[in-house]
Write a protein that holds these residues in place. Structure first.
Motif, PDB file in Angstrom:
ATOM      1  N   ASP A  75      49.258  43.379  46.507  1.00 24.65           N
ATOM      2  CA  ASP A  75      49.750  43.011  45.447  1.00 24.65           C
ATOM      3  C   ASP A  75      49.936  44.333  43.983  1.00 24.65           C
ATOM      4  OD1 ASP A  75      47.533  44.632  44.333  1.00 24.65           O
ATOM      5  OD2 ASP A  75      45.867  43.309  44.751  1.00 24.65           O
ATOM      6  N   GLN A  76      50.447  43.393  43.493  1.00 23.12           N
ATOM      7  CA  GLN A  76      50.713  44.494  41.743  1.00 23.12           C
ATOM      8  C   GLN A  76      50.292  45.452  41.641  1.00 23.12           C
ATOM      9  OE1 GLN A  76      51.311  42.217  38.456  1.00 23.12           O
ATOM     10  NE2 GLN A  76      48.977  42.138  37.988  1.00 23.12           N
ATOM     11  N   ASN A  77      49.236  46.235  41.860  1.00 22.83           N
ATOM     12  CA  ASN A  77      48.504  46.549  41.782  1.00 22.83           C
ATOM     13  C   ASN A  77      47.903  48.128  42.771  1.00 22.83           C
ATOM     14  OD1 ASN A  77      47.588  46.062  39.360  1.00 22.83           O
ATOM     15  ND2 ASN A  77      46.081  45.008  39.920  1.00 22.83           N
ATOM     16  N   HIS A  78      48.855  47.361  44.479  1.00 22.32           N
ATOM     17  CA  HIS A  78      48.204  48.118  45.140  1.00 22.32           C
ATOM     18  C   HIS A  78      49.780  47.820  46.055  1.00 22.32           C
ATOM     19  CE1 HIS A  78      44.739  47.175  44.483  1.00 22.32           C
ATOM     20  NE2 HIS A  78      44.380  48.509  44.732  1.00 22.32           N
ATOM     21  N   PRO A  79      51.560  47.926  45.568  1.00 27.70           N
ATOM     22  CA  PRO A  79      52.138  47.575  46.616  1.00 27.70           C
ATOM     23  C   PRO A  79      52.095  48.445  47.917  1.00 27.70           C
ATOM     24  CG  PRO A  79      52.939  49.344  44.536  1.00 27.70           C
ATOM     25  CD  PRO A  79      51.431  49.298  44.341  1.00 27.70           C
TER      26      PRO A  79
ATOM     27  N   GLN B 126      46.546  47.716  50.357  1.00 27.74           N
ATOM     28  CA  GLN B 126      45.279  48.235  50.018  1.00 27.74           C
ATOM     29  C   GLN B 126      44.306  48.206  51.273  1.00 27.74           C
ATOM     30  OE1 GLN B 126      42.700  46.938  46.844  1.00 27.74           O
ATOM     31  NE2 GLN B 126      41.561  48.825  47.222  1.00 27.74           N
TER      32      GLN B 126
ATOM     33  N   ARG C 145      37.732  43.221  47.297  1.00 28.10           N
ATOM     34  CA  ARG C 145      39.723  43.463  47.872  1.00 28.10           C
ATOM     35  C   ARG C 145      38.573  45.193  46.368  1.00 28.10           C
ATOM     36  NH1 ARG C 145      39.543  40.364  51.461  1.00 28.10           N
ATOM     37  NH2 ARG C 145      41.793  38.794  52.133  1.00 28.10           N
ATOM     38  N   ASP C 146      38.180  45.019  45.769  1.00 33.31           N
ATOM     39  CA  ASP C 146      37.656  45.969  44.802  1.00 33.31           C
ATOM     40  C   ASP C 146      37.620  47.418  45.504  1.00 33.31           C
ATOM     41  OD1 ASP C 146      34.930  46.444  46.363  1.00 33.31           O
ATOM     42  OD2 ASP C 146      33.893  45.956  44.224  1.00 33.31           O
TER      43      ASP C 146
END
Length: 271
Positions: free
Chosen positions: A167-171, A174, A195-196
């Motif tokens: 996602d945008q926080n994990h390009p 994760q 997904r934390d």
């Protein structure tokens, strides 16, 4: 005996027009040399059908590339060689659409990397790092979105699989699941369902079957299975790492545990 023709050229550049040279009937191989006598290029009709489907290219008199063409003149197999003559890279067009869809890289003649476009959309969706002709690590893009969400690796005990989300926080991806195998049989799975970044679910397997599920948190819970069926549940009421209560699924009753049971005790039952 197949006819071989030798051509002596003063020019290094060989144009595609060489395919149009008129050859005597039965010619199976043509070799071009420069003025010093070093080979530049060779054409070969391997199956004797009067079509030169294989070309050999040379640098400084040494073979540098071997190319096999289809009837349309498109490369369907390319072998590249290093200065020592060892295979350096193999390129393949497996579905014969005129596009390379598999690459194999070699070091000193030994296979070290395989890259594939499995669905032939022009994008690499599998990479495999090799050692002694066996995969050591594989990355797969199974949904063909350009991101490798599955990673498999092999160690002394067995295989490990990592599943990733992007996602945008994990390009870069994760990991939300880790799956461990011993002698090709699953024995542990860790899951981060929300997904934390914290694996709140642990599954322990015995003989390839789920044996124990642990839900981690302030007040952990555990669920014990026998032969694939849920038998007992456990609760840690105060979060001290000890389970004080047990639920019997066959009798459908809770009971206090004396003495209390640790997670290690439960895992020991799965060995």
């Amino acid at each position: 005996m197949p006819l071989v023709i030798f051509w002596l050229l003063g020019l290094v550049l060989i144009s595609p027009g060489v395919w149009a040279l008129e050859m005597p009937a039965g010619t199976r191989k043509v070799i071009f040399y420069d003025a010093s006598g070093k080979p530049l290029k060779a054409l070969e009709d391997e199956d004797g059908d009067s079509f030169f489907e294989t070309a050999y290219l040379f640098k400084q008199g040494r073979l540098s590339k071997k190319i096999k063409f289809d009837r349309a003149g498109r490369p369907e197999e390319i072998l590249e060689f290093d200065s020592s003559g060892s295979l350096h890279r193999l390129l393949l067009d497996r579905n014969k659409d005129g596009k390379i869809d598999k690459r194999q890289s070699y070091r000193k003649g030994k296979l070290v990397l395989v890259e594939e476009d499995r669905n032939f959309d022009g994008q690499i969706d599998l990479r495999a790092w090799m050692k002694a002709s066996r995969p050591q690590r594989i990355e797969r893009d199974d949904d063909h979105d350009g991101r490798f969400e599955v990673e498999e690796s092999w160690g002394p005990e067995g295989k490990k699989i990592l599943l990733k989300h992007f996602d945008q926080n994990h390009p870069q991806g994760q990991v939300y699941a880790q799956i461990f195998y011993r002698r090709d049989q699953i024995y542990q799975r860790l899951l981060d369902l929300d997904r934390d970044g914290f694996f709140e679910i642990e599954e322990v397997y015995r003989g390839g079957q789920r044996c124990l599920v642990v839900k981690k948190g302030p007040k952990p819970e555990a669920f014990f299975y026998q032969k694939g069926r849920l038998r007992h549940g456990f609760r840690d009421l105060d979060g001290d790492g000890k389970f004080e209560e047990e639920y019997d699924y066959s009798r459908k009753v809770w009971q206090k545990l004396t003495p209390v049971v640790s997670l290690g005790d439960l895992k020991e039952k799965c060995r």
